[in-house]
Design a protein around this motif. Structure first.
Motif, short mmCIF file in Angstrom:
data_model
loop_
_atom_site.label_atom_id
_atom_site.label_comp_id
_atom_site.label_asym_id
_atom_site.label_seq_id
_atom_site.Cartn_x
_atom_site.Cartn_y
_atom_site.Cartn_z
N LYS A 79 -2.62 -4.29 -1.47
CA LYS A 79 -2.79 -5.45 -2.34
C LYS A 79 -4.04 -6.21 -1.95
CE LYS A 79 1.88 -6.65 -3.88
NZ LYS A 79 2.90 -7.73 -3.92
N THR A 98 -1.98 -5.30 -6.90
CA THR A 98 -1.74 -4.01 -6.28
C THR A 98 -2.80 -3.02 -6.73
OG1 THR A 98 0.65 -4.44 -6.24
CG2 THR A 98 -0.06 -2.15 -5.96
N ASP A 134 -3.04 -10.56 -4.34
CA ASP A 134 -1.78 -10.39 -5.09
C ASP A 134 -1.89 -9.35 -6.20
OD1 ASP A 134 -0.46 -12.25 -3.54
OD2 ASP A 134 -1.06 -13.91 -4.85
#
Length: 604
Positions: free
Chosen positions: A71, A76, A74
């Motif tokens: 990540k 991925t 925030d």
């Protein structure tokens, strides 16, 4: 990891992994194309992708598990899912044994980076030493002793210094908030714990106060004295060091004035004068020696802002003080005082006062016996006034109330220290007192059992409200057991080997996968050092640092003074720009240069 050196004939594109794959039975499940994942297929969300792979596993007959992800902010970037029965491990695909440089000598292996890993045992030991104010050099010496020499220590002094720096930086900018958070935690675990703090307009910590139950009990017993350590983290911010700087601050014309020195010392060093009297004496010194308006005494005696230590562990070591107090209590009841007179008052004092206080009182009794004398006695109804001459040639007035035996001396020693002065003892001796009057017993220096009886405070009442850190208590017990075992077997090599084997087996049972030295592990050790985790949000900012340590100028040595005088005698000539003992009006070199220049001009 075991491996074989690949032969030079292995030059085709087939890798060892391909060999393993070819020698393994592979099963490709049957599945409708619409349920099968394929490269390039896209999904609106990650959950939709995971759901597809899980449905695929359900349909064909295998469990799935997450195998890794990454990540950033925030988001991925990638997510790796595999079959639950996927084999773990790695295979060496290529190995090149040749180097274009000689190898490090065996005797120098200990300096290689690979051999200088700060394992958790090192990190914890370094943090413990830092908590006890032990520097990196001494920490390294201790490690060499504990780990079996320089070959086994596993780090250098620089590694220790860098790690200590990391510990300090961990709380940088949030140390004040960590203190407040820790105090809140103590309050939650102990209702009798009290703390208060104030911040300024910039949310910087300005004032901080805390008090635990034992401190409250002590205040009930000794509440007439409150002590603040204003010299914390400073080099010479005390009266002796301040007065040592007088020579640097006052005009040179006063340095040899003995009257000035006498008047200044009598004002500053006297403990017998009241604040108002001090102010009058100080003002008189300033006016007498034409120092009114000078800034030298303001800068010397100005008050500093209170500096809260940057680390919670740097607070005064109260446990050590209380342990020392307990030792003194033990001495009080297991030491027989040696009496120096036959006066019953001396024996009475030895039974009620602490050992240290009695020795002070005994000196005053001996002063009364050997050096004090009565000059006069006068009566005024129920008040008797005694004039007492001591060995300093000072005459003091001592008043005695016949009705209640209240005795007051002009030296005010009893008011300051709660110890009876020699002047009062002489009056008691003259009145043939056999016991010290109750008014003069006070409560500050009584033995602990008498204090409890007088104030009605029991240790058991306080102990139930004392906050105990169970984790630290368990750590101390474990460490004590380990050190005890080490000390017990260290003289027998067979027992050493046996204990080592047992410890390794226990280590394997607890840490099956080995002790992992990671950033998280390092963070936990730092949290252990401070006793708190660095807060995510900081509401209370640290106070501004006041530079005091080493900020003052030191007194010059004799050699430096001599060089200074020598340099002062030599000046730089403004005409020839050279240093010497001549001035510009009598500069022979300048005159010679002027002659040479005039000759050149005439030749032209």
């Amino acid at each position: 990891m075991d491996y074989e050196t690949p032969s030079t004939s292995h030059v085709d594109n087939q890798s060892p992994v391909d060999d393993i794959v070819q020698n393994t039975d592979l099963n490709i499940p049957e599945c409708p194309i619409e349920l099968k994942p394929y490269v390039g297929r896209s999904f609106p969300t990650l959950d939709n992708t995971i759901e597809l792979y899980e449905n695929y596993g359900r349909r064909v007959g295998f469990d799935t598990r997450k195998n890794g992800s990454k990540k950033v902010d925030d988001i991925t970037l990638w997510f790796y899912m595999v079959c639950n029965r996927e084999d773990r491990g790695y295979v060496i695909q290529h190995f090149k044994e040749e180097h274009n440089h000689p190898m490090v000598d065996v005797q120098h292996h200990k300096f290689m980076r690979l051999n200088r890993q700060l394992e958790p045992v090192h990190q914890k030991f370094i943090s413990d030493c830092a908590g006890a104010n032990i520097g990196p050099s001494l920490t390294f010496k201790l490690l060499t002793e504990l780990m079996g020499g320089y070959e086994s220590v596993g780090c250098t002094v620089l590694d220790i210094r860098n790690y200590t720096r990391d510990i300090r930086r961990y709380a940088e900018g949030c140390d004040a908030q960590m203190i407040i958070d820790e105090l809140k935690k103590k309050k939650e675990n102990c209702d009798a714990f009290t703390y208060e703090y104030e911040v300024d307009s910039r949310s910087r910590l300005n004032h901080l106060f805390w008090c635990d139950p034992i401190a409250k009990m002590n205040f009930l017993q000794f509440g007439d004295i409150v002590s603040f350590d204003t010299t914390y983290s400073t080099n010479r911010w005390c009266m002796w060091h301040i007065m040592a700087k007088v020579a640097e601050k006052v005009p040179k014309s006063l340095l040899g004035n003995n009257d000035f020195k006498k008047d200044l010392n009598s004002c500053v060093w006297s403990e017998l004068i009241e604040p108002t009297e001090f102010e009058d004496r100080w003002k008189n010194v300033m006016e007498t020696y034409d120092l009114v308006g000078s800034e030298w005494f303001v800068s010397m005696f100005e008050s500093r802002r209170y500096w809260v230590p940057a680390y919670f562990r740097d607070f005064p070591n109260i446990d050590a003080q209380r342990n020392y107090s307990a030792k003194l209590d033990y001495m009080d009841y297991n030491t027989t005082a040696k009496l120096k007179t036959e006066w019953s008052i001396e024996k009475h004092a030895s039974t009620i006062f602490t050992d240290g206080a009695f020795k002070e009182i005994q000196e005053q009794i001996m002063e009364a016996y050997n050096h004090c004398s009565l000059v006069s006695i006068s009566n005024d109804s129920s008040i008797e006034v005694y004039k007492v001459l001591d060995h300093f040639s000072n005459t003091w007035s001592v008043t005695l109330s016949v009705e209640d035996s209240v005795c007051v001396c002009g030296c005010k020693m009893f008011l300051r220290t709660a110890l009876v002065c020699c002047h009062i003892f002489l009056v008691l001796k003259n009145k043939k007192y056999r016991l010290i009057p109750e008014y003069l017993i006070g409560g500050r220096w009584l033995k602990s059992s008498l204090l409890k009886a007088v104030h009605g405070v029991q240790n058991s009442d306080v102990a139930t409200h004392v906050y105990v850190d169970e984790k630290k208590k368990a750590q101390a017990i474990l460490l004590g057991e380990m050190l005890g075992l080490y000390q017990a077997v260290c003289v027998d090599i067979d027992q050493i080997h046996e204990l080592t084997s047992i410890v390794r087996e226990a280590r394997q049972q607890i840490f099956a996968d080995g002790v992992v030295t990671s950033t998280a592990q390092k963070k936990k050790i730092m949290e252990e050092f401070y006793g708190a985790e660095a807060p995510q949000e900081v509401d209370v900012q640290p106070p501004e640092v006041v530079s005091t340590k080493g900020s003052g100028s030191r007194l010059p040595s004799r050699v430096e003074k001599a060089l200074k005088l020598k340099n002062k005698a030599m000046r730089q000539c403004k005409k020839c720009q050279e240093w010497g003992h001549h001035d510009s009006r009598n500069c022979d070199k300048f005159k010679e240069k002027e002659k040479m220049r005039s000759r050149r001009n005439s030749d032209v």
